[in-house]
Design a protein around this motif. Structure first.
Motif, PDB file in Angstrom:
ATOM      1  N   GLU A 149     -34.415  -7.854  57.016  1.00 11.76           N
ATOM      2  CA  GLU A 149     -33.465  -6.754  56.863  1.00 11.76           C
ATOM      3  C   GLU A 149     -32.991  -6.268  58.234  1.00 11.76           C
ATOM      4  OE1 GLU A 149     -34.380  -3.092  54.238  1.00 11.76           O
ATOM      5  OE2 GLU A 149     -34.870  -2.476  56.302  1.00 11.76           O
ATOM      6  N   TYR A 150     -31.683  -5.987  58.332  1.00 10.35           N
ATOM      7  CA  TYR A 150     -31.096  -5.456  59.557  1.00 10.35           C
ATOM      8  C   TYR A 150     -30.360  -4.159  59.248  1.00 10.35           C
ATOM      9  CZ  TYR A 150     -31.972 -10.187  61.217  1.00 10.35           C
ATOM     10  OH  TYR A 150     -32.575 -11.373  61.547  1.00 10.35           O
ATOM     11  N   LYS A 151     -30.500  -3.174  60.129  1.00 12.74           N
ATOM     12  CA  LYS A 151     -29.796  -1.908  59.972  1.00 12.74           C
ATOM     13  C   LYS A 151     -28.978  -1.612  61.230  1.00 12.74           C
ATOM     14  CE  LYS A 151     -33.042   0.346  56.783  1.00 12.74           C
ATOM     15  NZ  LYS A 151     -32.072   0.619  55.713  1.00 12.74           N
ATOM     16  N   LEU A 152     -27.781  -1.082  61.031  1.00 14.24           N
ATOM     17  CA  LEU A 152     -26.917  -0.675  62.131  1.00 14.24           C
ATOM     18  C   LEU A 152     -26.062   0.493  61.665  1.00 14.24           C
ATOM     19  CD1 LEU A 152     -23.713  -2.789  62.326  1.00 14.24           C
ATOM     20  CD2 LEU A 152     -25.511  -3.450  60.725  1.00 14.24           C
ATOM     21  N   THR A 153     -25.348   1.114  62.570  1.00 14.56           N
ATOM     22  CA  THR A 153     -24.339   2.102  62.180  1.00 14.56           C
ATOM     23  C   THR A 153     -22.977   1.551  62.580  1.00 14.56           C
ATOM     24  OG1 THR A 153     -24.630   3.309  64.257  1.00 14.56           O
ATOM     25  CG2 THR A 153     -25.862   4.090  62.346  1.00 14.56           C
ATOM     26  N   TYR A 154     -22.006   1.739  61.697  1.00 13.92           N
ATOM     27  CA  TYR A 154     -20.679   1.147  61.868  1.00 13.92           C
ATOM     28  C   TYR A 154     -19.642   2.263  61.772  1.00 13.92           C
ATOM     29  CZ  TYR A 154     -16.940  -2.321  61.361  1.00 13.92           C
ATOM     30  OH  TYR A 154     -15.817  -3.095  61.538  1.00 13.92           O
ATOM     31  N   PRO A 155     -18.750   2.371  62.765  1.00 14.83           N
ATOM     32  CA  PRO A 155     -17.808   3.495  62.779  1.00 14.83           C
ATOM     33  C   PRO A 155     -16.642   3.324  61.815  1.00 14.83           C
ATOM     34  CG  PRO A 155     -17.397   2.053  64.654  1.00 14.83           C
ATOM     35  CD  PRO A 155     -18.614   1.513  63.959  1.00 14.83           C
ATOM     36  N   LYS A 156     -16.321   4.410  61.148  1.00 14.20           N
ATOM     37  CA  LYS A 156     -15.115   4.492  60.337  1.00 14.20           C
ATOM     38  C   LYS A 156     -14.456   5.834  60.635  1.00 14.20           C
ATOM     39  CE  LYS A 156     -14.265   0.779  58.498  1.00 14.20           C
ATOM     40  NZ  LYS A 156     -13.629   0.312  59.718  1.00 14.20           N
ATOM     41  N   TYR A 157     -13.139   5.821  60.769  1.00 15.71           N
ATOM     42  CA  TYR A 157     -12.394   7.017  61.126  1.00 15.71           C
ATOM     43  C   TYR A 157     -11.669   7.550  59.897  1.00 15.71           C
ATOM     44  CZ  TYR A 157     -13.391   5.386  65.824  1.00 15.71           C
ATOM     45  OH  TYR A 157     -14.033   4.974  66.967  1.00 15.71           O
ATOM     46  N   GLY A 158     -11.696   8.867  59.743  1.00 21.35           N
ATOM     47  CA  GLY A 158     -11.071   9.467  58.575  1.00 21.35           C
ATOM     48  C   GLY A 158     -10.672  10.895  58.832  1.00 21.35           C
ATOM     49  N   THR A 159     -10.315  11.576  57.764  1.00 21.30           N
ATOM     50  CA  THR A 159      -9.911  12.979  57.858  1.00 21.30           C
ATOM     51  C   THR A 159     -11.128  13.884  57.726  1.00 21.30           C
ATOM     52  OG1 THR A 159      -9.463  12.982  55.482  1.00 21.30           O
ATOM     53  CG2 THR A 159      -7.614  12.513  56.947  1.00 21.30           C
ATOM     54  N   VAL A 160     -11.028  15.078  58.287  1.00 17.83           N
ATOM     55  CA  VAL A 160     -12.097  16.069  58.154  1.00 17.83           C
ATOM     56  C   VAL A 160     -12.132  16.599  56.720  1.00 17.83           C
ATOM     57  CG1 VAL A 160     -12.888  18.345  58.907  1.00 17.83           C
ATOM     58  CG2 VAL A 160     -11.993  16.708  60.582  1.00 17.83           C
ATOM     59  N   ALA A 161     -10.968  16.903  56.178  1.00 17.46           N
ATOM     60  CA  ALA A 161     -10.852  17.393  54.800  1.00 17.46           C
ATOM     61  C   ALA A 161     -10.294  16.291  53.912  1.00 17.46           C
ATOM     62  CB  ALA A 161      -9.937  18.613  54.766  1.00 17.46           C
ATOM     63  N   PRO A 162     -10.585  16.342  52.616  1.00 17.03           N
ATOM     64  CA  PRO A 162     -10.019  15.312  51.730  1.00 17.03           C
ATOM     65  C   PRO A 162      -8.503  15.416  51.691  1.00 17.03           C
ATOM     66  CG  PRO A 162     -11.001  17.090  50.454  1.00 17.03           C
ATOM     67  CD  PRO A 162     -11.379  17.326  51.879  1.00 17.03           C
ATOM     68  N   ASN A 163      -7.852  14.278  51.601  1.00 12.68           N
ATOM     69  CA  ASN A 163      -6.391  14.252  51.514  1.00 12.68           C
ATOM     70  C   ASN A 163      -5.991  13.621  50.196  1.00 12.68           C
ATOM     71  OD1 ASN A 163      -3.918  14.786  53.289  1.00 12.68           O
ATOM     72  ND2 ASN A 163      -3.468  12.761  52.438  1.00 12.68           N
ATOM     73  N   GLY A 164      -4.877  14.056  49.649  1.00 15.30           N
ATOM     74  CA  GLY A 164      -4.419  13.509  48.387  1.00 15.30           C
ATOM     75  C   GLY A 164      -3.988  12.059  48.515  1.00 15.30           C
ATOM     76  N   ILE A 165      -4.026  11.342  47.389  1.00 14.01           N
ATOM     77  CA  ILE A 165      -3.594   9.952  47.361  1.00 14.01           C
ATOM     78  C   ILE A 165      -2.816   9.721  46.074  1.00 14.01           C
ATOM     79  CG2 ILE A 165      -5.791   9.180  46.341  1.00 14.01           C
ATOM     80  CD1 ILE A 165      -5.470   6.612  48.014  1.00 14.01           C
ATOM     81  N   ASN A 166      -1.661   9.104  46.182  1.00 18.51           N
ATOM     82  CA  ASN A 166      -0.812   8.834  45.029  1.00 18.51           C
ATOM     83  C   ASN A 166      -1.398   7.658  44.254  1.00 18.51           C
ATOM     84  OD1 ASN A 166       1.252   7.816  43.301  1.00 18.51           O
ATOM     85  ND2 ASN A 166       2.815   8.787  44.565  1.00 18.51           N
ATOM     86  N   PRO A 167      -1.841   7.848  43.008  1.00 18.71           N
ATOM     87  CA  PRO A 167      -2.479   6.753  42.274  1.00 18.71           C
ATOM     88  C   PRO A 167      -1.523   5.618  41.918  1.00 18.71           C
ATOM     89  CG  PRO A 167      -2.154   8.653  40.839  1.00 18.71           C
ATOM     90  CD  PRO A 167      -1.804   9.089  42.225  1.00 18.71           C
ATOM     91  N   ASP A 168      -0.220   5.893  41.949  1.00 16.71           N
ATOM     92  CA  ASP A 168       0.756   4.854  41.624  1.00 16.71           C
ATOM     93  C   ASP A 168       1.083   3.969  42.827  1.00 16.71           C
ATOM     94  OD1 ASP A 168       1.016   5.687  38.942  1.00 16.71           O
ATOM     95  OD2 ASP A 168       2.415   7.264  39.563  1.00 16.71           O
ATOM     96  N   THR A 169       1.144   4.574  44.014  1.00 22.74           N
ATOM     97  CA  THR A 169       1.513   3.811  45.210  1.00 22.74           C
ATOM     98  C   THR A 169       0.331   3.519  46.124  1.00 22.74           C
ATOM     99  OG1 THR A 169       1.980   5.791  46.533  1.00 22.74           O
ATOM    100  CG2 THR A 169       3.781   4.909  45.169  1.00 22.74           C
ATOM    101  N   GLY A 170      -0.745   4.295  45.997  1.00 16.65           N
ATOM    102  CA  GLY A 170      -1.889   4.131  46.886  1.00 16.65           C
ATOM    103  C   GLY A 170      -1.657   4.701  48.270  1.00 16.65           C
ATOM    104  N   GLU A 171      -0.592   5.474  48.449  1.00 18.92           N
ATOM    105  CA  GLU A 171      -0.286   6.058  49.754  1.00 18.92           C
ATOM    106  C   GLU A 171      -0.772   7.499  49.827  1.00 18.92           C
ATOM    107  OE1 GLU A 171       3.824   5.714  50.720  1.00 18.92           O
ATOM    108  OE2 GLU A 171       3.679   3.584  51.204  1.00 18.92           O
ATOM    109  N   ASP A 172      -0.992   7.958  51.054  1.00 26.01           N
ATOM    110  CA  ASP A 172      -1.425   9.330  51.263  1.00 26.01           C
ATOM    111  C   ASP A 172      -0.346  10.291  50.771  1.00 26.01           C
ATOM    112  OD1 ASP A 172      -3.986   9.160  53.050  1.00 26.01           O
ATOM    113  OD2 ASP A 172      -2.591   7.663  53.829  1.00 26.01           O
TER     114      ASP A 172
END
Length: 421
Positions: A149-172
């Motif tokens: 088993e191997y463990k690491l931390t991997y960076p992902k960048y995102g928003t501080v607060a949740p943002n809406g997403i259009n379920p039809d287009t998948g865009e913010d």
């Protein structure tokens, strides 16, 4: 082709079923391979032949970081004589088995489309997991298995607060602002576990991505491309002849070698498992998910080419974004040869043997379904457990007609010959 496929499958099943592996053969030992100190795992495969995988250790005087394979070996018949194939015979190269996840391009209020990593942080949105330190653990198990088993931390960048997403287009929706204060780096714990077992030919690789540092959905959005890397699986520098894959449908080129001008079919229903494979000079490397597609835990990204052929995709004109008959690079469900083929020569080949997994880029979101270009399918991008988990089995061997991985993935699950979890 169907009779050939059925005949090979029947013969392979019968041969494998007859073998009874010896007890207590799976071992792990410290070794030096391609200049790196490794944990070398040795086991007996489904044909009673020895296989090895050398997994690079963290530290121990090694350059860079560890937690991935730098060499593999197996035995095969060459002109009736049992011969050893050494995958990555002399150079560790990129290695194989580390994690990579690409961020989804986001829509910003200034009208631009970009990743948060690139636009806001000027950072790589999909760094290679081999570039991060790992901790390792030998997991206690039965005598005929080895688990590392191997463990690491991997960076992902995102928003501080949740943002809406259009379920039809998948865009913010609404588009994201551009102030750096609206965004944050999240360091996600990733666990990669390798399973080896006597009497099975294919190691199992289980990947777990923890969303624990993320307060809730709709901050981050990314895909899953690990296990990832390059291994010289034909021990030569030959060009890639074939690429095969399957998700909802099975994909195959019409001719070899593979070029950007190759015709193809991606419209035959897949009743087996998901898989991807590359074939060169009579040898093959592939990955498959050890469950039938109908039970898959992975969801696909969008592709206009899915369910079509090169004659019906974009009216037979090929990718509308690139000068090629193949599906657009971003439309392939699994990353492999598409980014390795030359862009300045439509008939050019590649000998680069990159292999990776793939998925929709909406992991981390609250979308209840994703559209793959054919239909919408239920989706859980932010599990209640906050852990995204999936598993694949690694295939290496001689090329069989239309692909060894293709044949393995078409079998019933009891005949996958992949190490048990």
């Amino acid at each position: 082709m169907g009779r050939i496929f059925a005949g090979i499958l029947s013969a392979a099943c019968c041969t494998l079923a007859a073998f009874v592996p010896p007890a207590d053969a799976a071992t792990r030992a410290t070794a030096t391979v391609n200049g790196s100190v490794v944990d070398q795992v040795t086991w007996t495969d489904a044909d009673g032949r020895i296989r090895t995988v050398a997994l690079k250790r963290e530290g121990n005087g090694n350059a860079g970081h560890g937690g991935y394979a730098v060499q593999m070996t197996y035995r095969y018949l060459k002109n009736g004589v049992l011969t050893t194939m050494t995958v990555n015979p002399s150079d560790a190269g990129d290695g194989f088995g580390y994690f990579v996840g690409h961020e989804r391009e986001r829509r910003f209020s200034d009208g631009s489309n970009a990743t948060i990593a690139g636009k806001i942080f000027r950072a790589d949105d999909s760094p290679l997991g081999r570039g991060f330190p790992v901790t390792s653990r030998i997991v206690p198990t039965t005598a005929n298995r080895v688990i590392i088993e191997y463990k690491l931390t991997y960076p992902k960048y995102g928003t501080v607060a949740p943002n809406g997403i259009n379920p039809d287009t998948g865009e913010d929706s609404p588009p994201l602002g551009t102030s750096a204060a609206l965004f944050k780096r999240y360091d996600l714990p990733v666990t990669i576990t390798w399973y080896f077992q006597d009497g099975t030919s294919w190691p199992r690789i289980v990947t777990q991505v923890s969303l624990a540092p993320v307060p809730g959905p709709d901050r981050v959005s990314f895909d899953l491309r690990g296990p990832y890397g390059k291994m010289n699986f034909d021990a030569r520098d030959a060009h890639i002849n074939w690429v095969f894959w399957a998700d909802r449908y099975r994909f195959q080129p019409n001719t070899a070698p593979l070029t950007r001008s190759t015709g193809w079919q991606w419209n035959r229903a897949n009743t087996g498992a998901r898989f991807v494979s590359l074939l060169a000079s009579g040898f093959e490397m592939g990955l498959f998910e050890p469950t039938p597609y109908a039970s898959s835990g992975i969801r696909d990204g969008y592709s206009e080419a899915r369910g079509k052929t090169s004659a019906t995709y974009n009216g037979g004109a090929g990718c509308p974004d690139q000068a090629q008959k193949l599906p657009c690079d971003w439309e392939w469900p699994y990353q492999s040869a598409q980014y390795e083929l030359p862009y300045d020569n439509p008939l050019g080949t590649t000998s680069s043997e990159k292999m990776a997994w793939g998925s929709t880029p909406y992991y981390g979101t609250s979308l209840p379904s994703v559209y793959d270009g054919v239909q919408s399918v239920p989706f859980v991008g932010f599990p209640a457990s906050k852990v995204i988990e999936y598993q694949v089995c690694l295939v290496l061997g001689q090329q069989l007609s239309w692909g060894l991985t293709n044949i393995v993935a078409a079998r019933p699950p009891a005949d996958y010959k992949c190490a048990a979890r």
